[in-house]
Motif scaffolding. Structure first.
Motif, PDB file in Angstrom:
ATOM      1  N   ASP A 190       0.811  -1.237   0.171  1.00  0.00           N
ATOM      2  CA  ASP A 190      -0.046   0.016   0.018  1.00  0.00           C
ATOM      3  C   ASP A 190       0.940   1.350  -0.046  1.00  0.00           C
ATOM      4  OD1 ASP A 190      -2.287   1.484  -0.109  1.00  0.00           O
ATOM      5  OD2 ASP A 190      -2.548   1.296   2.133  1.00  0.00           O
ATOM      6  N   THR A 191       0.329   2.224  -0.686  1.00  0.00           N
ATOM      7  CA  THR A 191       1.171   3.321  -0.689  1.00  0.00           C
ATOM      8  C   THR A 191       0.193   4.586  -0.049  1.00  0.00           C
ATOM      9  OG1 THR A 191       0.553   3.924  -2.938  1.00  0.00           O
ATOM     10  CG2 THR A 191       2.807   2.969  -2.622  1.00  0.00           C
ATOM     11  N   THR A 192       0.593   5.266   0.656  1.00  0.00           N
ATOM     12  CA  THR A 192       0.036   6.588   1.390  1.00  0.00           C
ATOM     13  C   THR A 192       0.760   8.013   1.013  1.00  0.00           C
ATOM     14  OG1 THR A 192      -0.591   5.285   3.026  1.00  0.00           O
ATOM     15  CG2 THR A 192      -0.944   7.503   3.377  1.00  0.00           C
ATOM     16  N   TRP A 193      -0.141   9.030   0.496  1.00  0.00           N
ATOM     17  CA  TRP A 193       0.612  10.401   0.366  1.00  0.00           C
ATOM     18  C   TRP A 193      -0.329  11.211   1.174  1.00  0.00           C
ATOM     19  CZ3 TRP A 193       4.532  12.097  -2.644  1.00  0.00           C
ATOM     20  CH2 TRP A 193       4.878  11.159  -3.517  1.00  0.00           C
ATOM     21  N   ARG A 194       0.369  12.011   1.960  1.00  0.00           N
ATOM     22  CA  ARG A 194      -0.404  13.030   3.048  1.00  0.00           C
ATOM     23  C   ARG A 194       0.275  14.425   2.772  1.00  0.00           C
ATOM     24  NH1 ARG A 194       1.388   9.382   8.248  1.00  0.00           N
ATOM     25  NH2 ARG A 194      -0.313   7.891   8.023  1.00  0.00           N
ATOM     26  N   ALA A 195      -0.722  15.489   2.951  1.00  0.00           N
ATOM     27  CA  ALA A 195      -0.406  16.873   2.976  1.00  0.00           C
ATOM     28  C   ALA A 195      -1.027  17.525   3.951  1.00  0.00           C
ATOM     29  CB  ALA A 195      -0.632  17.554   1.776  1.00  0.00           C
TER      30      ALA A 195
ATOM     31  N   GLY B  99      -6.612  23.426  11.553  1.00  0.00           N
ATOM     32  CA  GLY B  99      -5.395  22.514  10.697  1.00  0.00           C
ATOM     33  C   GLY B  99      -6.332  21.522  10.033  1.00  0.00           C
ATOM     34  N   ALA B 100      -5.560  20.914   9.171  1.00  0.00           N
ATOM     35  CA  ALA B 100      -6.169  19.891   8.226  1.00  0.00           C
ATOM     36  C   ALA B 100      -5.369  19.026   7.634  1.00  0.00           C
ATOM     37  CB  ALA B 100      -6.970  20.436   6.866  1.00  0.00           C
ATOM     38  N   MET B 101      -5.687  17.653   7.518  1.00  0.00           N
ATOM     39  CA  MET B 101      -4.788  16.635   6.718  1.00  0.00           C
ATOM     40  C   MET B 101      -5.333  16.061   5.709  1.00  0.00           C
ATOM     41  SD  MET B 101      -1.887  14.286   6.844  1.00  0.00           S
ATOM     42  CE  MET B 101      -1.311  14.353   8.469  1.00  0.00           C
ATOM     43  N   PHE B 102      -4.817  16.174   4.384  1.00  0.00           N
ATOM     44  CA  PHE B 102      -5.376  15.459   3.361  1.00  0.00           C
ATOM     45  C   PHE B 102      -4.498  14.144   3.164  1.00  0.00           C
ATOM     46  CE2 PHE B 102      -5.355  14.258  -1.345  1.00  0.00           C
ATOM     47  CZ  PHE B 102      -6.499  13.950  -1.536  1.00  0.00           C
ATOM     48  N   GLU B 103      -4.948  13.014   2.908  1.00  0.00           N
ATOM     49  CA  GLU B 103      -4.468  11.784   2.855  1.00  0.00           C
ATOM     50  C   GLU B 103      -5.208  10.813   1.971  1.00  0.00           C
ATOM     51  OE1 GLU B 103      -3.072   8.068   5.972  1.00  0.00           O
ATOM     52  OE2 GLU B 103      -4.189   9.934   6.732  1.00  0.00           O
ATOM     53  N   ASN B 104      -4.326  10.376   0.881  1.00  0.00           N
ATOM     54  CA  ASN B 104      -4.835   9.529   0.001  1.00  0.00           C
ATOM     55  C   ASN B 104      -4.030   7.958   0.024  1.00  0.00           C
ATOM     56  OD1 ASN B 104      -4.258   8.321  -3.253  1.00  0.00           O
ATOM     57  ND2 ASN B 104      -6.218   9.175  -2.915  1.00  0.00           N
ATOM     58  N   THR B 105      -4.616   6.828   0.177  1.00  0.00           N
ATOM     59  CA  THR B 105      -4.020   5.441   0.360  1.00  0.00           C
ATOM     60  C   THR B 105      -4.582   5.036  -1.027  1.00  0.00           C
ATOM     61  OG1 THR B 105      -5.913   4.434   1.451  1.00  0.00           O
ATOM     62  CG2 THR B 105      -4.186   5.886   2.670  1.00  0.00           C
ATOM     63  N   GLN B 106      -3.403   3.939  -1.509  1.00  0.00           N
ATOM     64  CA  GLN B 106      -3.988   3.097  -2.760  1.00  0.00           C
ATOM     65  C   GLN B 106      -5.263   2.228  -2.385  1.00  0.00           C
ATOM     66  OE1 GLN B 106      -0.630   1.071  -4.379  1.00  0.00           O
ATOM     67  NE2 GLN B 106      -1.839  -0.692  -4.530  1.00  0.00           N
ATOM     68  N   MET B 107      -4.991   1.713  -1.148  1.00  0.00           N
ATOM     69  CA  MET B 107      -6.287   0.622  -0.932  1.00  0.00           C
ATOM     70  C   MET B 107      -7.433   1.402  -0.481  1.00  0.00           C
ATOM     71  SD  MET B 107      -4.094  -2.132   1.257  1.00  0.00           S
ATOM     72  CE  MET B 107      -5.408  -3.252   1.439  1.00  0.00           C
TER      73      MET B 107
ATOM     74  N   GLY C 173      -8.430   5.024  -0.403  1.00  0.00           N
ATOM     75  CA  GLY C 173      -8.811   6.397  -1.199  1.00  0.00           C
ATOM     76  C   GLY C 173      -8.538   7.467  -0.198  1.00  0.00           C
ATOM     77  N   SER C 174      -9.170   8.410  -0.517  1.00  0.00           N
ATOM     78  CA  SER C 174      -8.839   9.886   0.149  1.00  0.00           C
ATOM     79  C   SER C 174      -9.740  10.271   1.169  1.00  0.00           C
ATOM     80  CB  SER C 174      -9.171  10.992  -0.881  1.00  0.00           C
ATOM     81  OG  SER C 174      -8.170  10.671  -2.029  1.00  0.00           O
ATOM     82  N   SER C 175      -9.057  11.051   1.906  1.00  0.00           N
ATOM     83  CA  SER C 175      -9.948  11.652   3.202  1.00  0.00           C
ATOM     84  C   SER C 175      -9.229  13.046   3.651  1.00  0.00           C
ATOM     85  CB  SER C 175      -9.719  10.828   4.408  1.00  0.00           C
ATOM     86  OG  SER C 175      -8.438  10.464   4.794  1.00  0.00           O
ATOM     87  N   LEU C 176     -10.203  13.879   4.273  1.00  0.00           N
ATOM     88  CA  LEU C 176      -9.713  15.169   4.583  1.00  0.00           C
ATOM     89  C   LEU C 176     -10.187  15.192   5.752  1.00  0.00           C
ATOM     90  CD1 LEU C 176      -8.448  17.943   4.083  1.00  0.00           C
ATOM     91  CD2 LEU C 176     -10.897  18.756   3.351  1.00  0.00           C
ATOM     92  N   THR C 177      -9.514  15.519   6.892  1.00  0.00           N
ATOM     93  CA  THR C 177      -9.585  15.739   8.466  1.00  0.00           C
ATOM     94  C   THR C 177      -9.277  16.994   8.780  1.00  0.00           C
ATOM     95  OG1 THR C 177      -7.622  14.484   8.652  1.00  0.00           O
ATOM     96  CG2 THR C 177      -9.705  13.213   9.005  1.00  0.00           C
ATOM     97  N   PRO C 178     -10.230  17.761   9.613  1.00  0.00           N
ATOM     98  CA  PRO C 178      -9.826  19.272   9.768  1.00  0.00           C
ATOM     99  C   PRO C 178      -9.964  19.343  11.482  1.00  0.00           C
ATOM    100  CG  PRO C 178     -12.282  19.000   9.429  1.00  0.00           C
ATOM    101  CD  PRO C 178     -11.795  17.633   9.369  1.00  0.00           C
ATOM    102  N   ARG C 179      -9.314  20.179  12.149  1.00  0.00           N
ATOM    103  CA  ARG C 179      -9.490  20.647  13.555  1.00  0.00           C
ATOM    104  C   ARG C 179      -9.469  22.117  13.777  1.00  0.00           C
ATOM    105  NH1 ARG C 179      -5.072  18.422  16.903  1.00  0.00           N
ATOM    106  NH2 ARG C 179      -3.469  19.725  15.957  1.00  0.00           N
ATOM    107  N   VAL C 180     -10.288  22.485  14.431  1.00  0.00           N
ATOM    108  CA  VAL C 180     -10.669  23.946  14.918  1.00  0.00           C
ATOM    109  C   VAL C 180     -10.532  24.211  16.229  1.00  0.00           C
ATOM    110  CG1 VAL C 180     -11.702  24.688  12.838  1.00  0.00           C
ATOM    111  CG2 VAL C 180     -13.127  23.905  14.802  1.00  0.00           C
TER     112      VAL C 180
END
Length: 707
Positions: free
Chosen positions: A427-432, A449-457, A459-466
């Motif tokens: 599996d591969t994961t990219w994060r910003a 803040g927020a984290m965008f993450e995409n994994t091969q297995m 898919g993508s997700s976007l998680t925020p915090r305030v």
């Protein structure tokens, strides 16, 4: 310690905090340096400015506790549920969920994740870091996907080791005690004009629990050796390089749990032990562009190797192709038939579909014709996992009131197991990620803040915090936090291809020396991420004139899409159909009463409500700890700790730990002799019914020499 209702206790603490006599003039003094933490947002912050709840276990607490494992230290964290699967497998969860699958907490060693790639767990006993090398442990109590990505669903534990510059000289330590305790440690630290180095070697042994529920000896001891090399080097005024090498080798006994499916078979096995090897390396390049702007690039590689082979016996019909096809049609029907072959031999296969009955009758015919004979073979349940990680992080002060941390991360995970995956998965994961801190005024601090993450297995997700922090002054702050987090299903949950190839069969099965066992399990392959929404209100204060740190937290956490069904070969029904809610309050108090005395108290009230009862097993409604550290002078010091919870997996836990130590000067060297006594106050198993000790106390002693 008695545990009372949560809200009155919290109200009392809040009233105490904001009473004028306690705050006094200290409220307006801010010229003293403030302790800072890094784990919460990747920015250095005072505890009052953190967008969440933090616990720091410093080197004094680590030493005074006498703990031999990181998991034991986490009993000092409010809301942390610490249990045991067996004597060499700890189960640690924040607030709870399943007692045997600890899958929702990120664990870092100097920022490097030790959360295993394929089987998604943390092997607490096998982490290749000695307790003596740990400087402090920072625990972010709450979801932090924003900073550390998926799997930081409920908490983050960051173990920070001693800097090589602070490790000069020689240290040697031995520990011996009851229950087979035999530990050792040796380190050498040195420095030169542009750098520092620390080399440490260590080992650990103990016998685990004594007896199981029947009174028989419990096979769960551990033996391990560790190697660690850390180097820090200054390249020039702006650049530095840090790198580490770590390795661990050892064995963990496992209770032999296989029971033959077919009646009349006696299992010949008695050993399903694990040979565990861990390797890790990391390198980090630090660049200070100017005082308000810094950058680092960090790469790491890790490998987990778990070798587990054992011998099992069952009936020859276990390898019947017809029985295998029947299992694939209907596992429940097949298990009913297999466990009652004698009953159905005379009556024929139980009622079912025509295809099920036809295959069932063929299996019964094989049983009548001699396939009931005992047959034994070797099973290989080994697994190898690897991770390669590359991260770039930029920290920038845009102005006196605005700071930004941002970065990108790439990770490659690979798992290899003939049994669990029928080969290899990757599996591969990219994060910003990004976190912005804005001091809107002297008192108001806004963070997002927020984290965008995409994994091969997955898919993508976007998680925020305030978060909004109201700073009464730099040492006292109120906070309100909303955050979202995710946990990606691991390779095992989502893509398991679980079957056993049994080799060296004696006698052969249907004329073969190697064959597949009839039970085969496949993962769904389409699982979604678990999602958490968390709300928190809290207060953190540091009363400098009293030496008192206080943190109070109220929380409301909801998890949806939970994967919580039993993950066993004959009962694997992984889905996103479950949910859980955790509400309650936590308090921690750390008080340096004087230069000689330190008091520490924690308490957590957790109300867990889950659609699957298994997800409440590792949630104690009331839990806490109390500690008193005392320096008596003349080299003598002592520590007294109490740990308690009212129910983990149905069993309560209460223990008192006492440590007494004497430091002796020997010229340029220092010798410290210490004795640790752990006394259980209850008489219950630990987490599971088989985890029993013959005696409620254990004593061990240590001697440490530094020069």
């Amino acid at each position: 310690m008695s545990f009372g209702p949560p809200l009155p206790r919290s109200s009392f603490v809040l009233a105490l905090l904001f009473s004028a006599p306690v705050l006094g003039d200290d409220l307006f003094l801010d010229d003293q340096p403030l302790p800072q933490v890094l784990t919460a947002t990747r920015l250095k912050q005072s505890a009052a400015a953190v967008p969440g709840s933090m616990t720091v276990i410093d080197s004094e607490l680590i030493k005074a506790s006498g703990a031999r494992d990181i998991s034991e230290l986490l009993r000092l964290v409010p809301g942390m549920m610490v249990g045991n699967i067996n004597g060499n497998q700890a189960a640690v969860n924040y607030h709870g969920t399943s007692a045997s699958e600890a899958r929702r907490m990120q664990v870092l060693i100097d920022g490097r994740s030790v959360y295993r790639a394929g089987l998604a767990t943390v092997d607490w006993s096998d982490i290749p870091v000695a307790m003596e090398d740990i400087e402090r442990i920072e625990v972010f109590r709450g979801p932090n996907t924003v900073s550390y990505g998926a799997n930081a669903l409920m908490a983050v534990v960051n173990v920070i080791t001693r800097a090589p510059a602070n490790s000069h000289g020689t240290r040697m330590k031995i520990t011996r005690g009851q229950r087979g305790i035999s530990d050792w440690y040796a380190s050498q630290g040195t420095g030169w004009d542009s750098g520092d180095l620390r080399l440490s070697l260590s080992g650990q042994e103990d016998d685990g629990f004594d007896t199981d529920r029947t009174g028989a000896d419990y096979r769960d001891s551990r033996r391990l050796n560790r190697f660690s090399l850390a180097v820090s080097q200054t390249l020039n005024e702006q650049q530095s390089l840090d790198w580490q090498l770590n390795a661990k080798d050892g064995s963990n006994q496992r209770p032999y749990t296989y029971r033959p499916v077919f009646s009349g078979i006696t299992s010949a096995g008695n050993n399903s032990d694990v040979i565990a090897k861990d390797y890790a390396s990391s390198v980090r390049w630090n660049l200070d562009i100017h005082p308000d702007h810094s950058l680092y690039v960090q790469g790491s590689a890790q490998h987990w190797d778990r070798q587990q082979t054992w011998r099992a016996c069952d009936a020859e019909v276990s390898f019947s192709p017809e029985l295998t096809r029947l299992w694939q049609l209907n596992p429940n029907y097949t298990e009913r038939l297999a466990r009652h072959m004698e009953r159905f031999t005379g009556t024929g296969a139980p009622a079912g579909t025509p295809a099920e009955q036809a295959l069932g009758n063929q299996v019964l015919e094989q049983w009548r014709n001699g396939a009931r004979q005992t047959i034994c073979g070797d099973i290989d349940q080994s697994a190898r996992e690897s991770r390669y990680d590359l991260e770039v992080q930029d920290t920038l002060s845009l102005s006196d009131s605005l700071r930004l941390v941002s970065g990108v991360n790439y990770r490659y995970d690979r798992a290899d197991s003939e049994t669990y995956f029928n080969g290899t998965l990757d599996d591969t994961t990219w994060r910003a990620f990004g976190q912005l801190e804005w001091r809107a005024s002297e008192h108001w601090l806004l963070q997002g803040g927020a984290m965008f993450e995409n994994t091969q297995m997955i898919g993508s997700s976007l998680t925020p915090r305030v978060a909004v922090n109201y700073l009464i002054n730099p040492r006292h702050g109120l906070r309100a936090v909303y955050s979202e987090a995710v946990r990606s299903p691991d390779m095992f949950e989502n893509s398991v291809n679980w079957s056993y190839r049994v080799t060296n069969l004696s006698p052969g099965a249907y004329g073969q020396s190697s064959a597949r066992y009839f039970v085969k399990t496949r993962g769904p392959g389409d699982l979604d991420q678990e999602h958490m929404r968390s709300r928190e209100l809290g207060y953190n204060g540091f009363f400098a004139d009293l030496g008192l740190n206080v943190d109070v937290k109220l929380f409301y956490d909801e998890i949806t899409g939970m994967i919580s069904e039993p993950l066993r070969n004959n009962q694997f029904i992984a889905s996103n159909s479950n949910s859980a809610r955790f509400t309650g309050t936590e308090t921690q108090l750390d008080w340096h009463v004087s230069s000689n005395d330190r008091l520490r108290l924690t308490y957590a009230y957790v109300d867990a409500n889950a659609s699957n009862p298994r997800d409440e097993q590792q949630s104690a409604r009331n839990s806490g700890s109390a500690g008193w550290l005392r320096d008596w002078g003349n080299g003598w010091n002592s520590a007294l700790f109490y740990y308690g919870d009212d129910a983990l997996n149905g069993y309560g836990f209460e223990r008192v730990d006492t440590r007494v130590a004497k430091r002796i000067a020997l010229g340029r060297a220092n010798l410290e002799l210490a004795g640790i006594l752990q006394q259980r106050l209850d008489n219950q198993p630990t987490t599971f019914v088989d985890n029993r000790y013959d005696s409620r106390h254990v004593l061990y002693v240590s001697a440490q020499l530094e020069f």
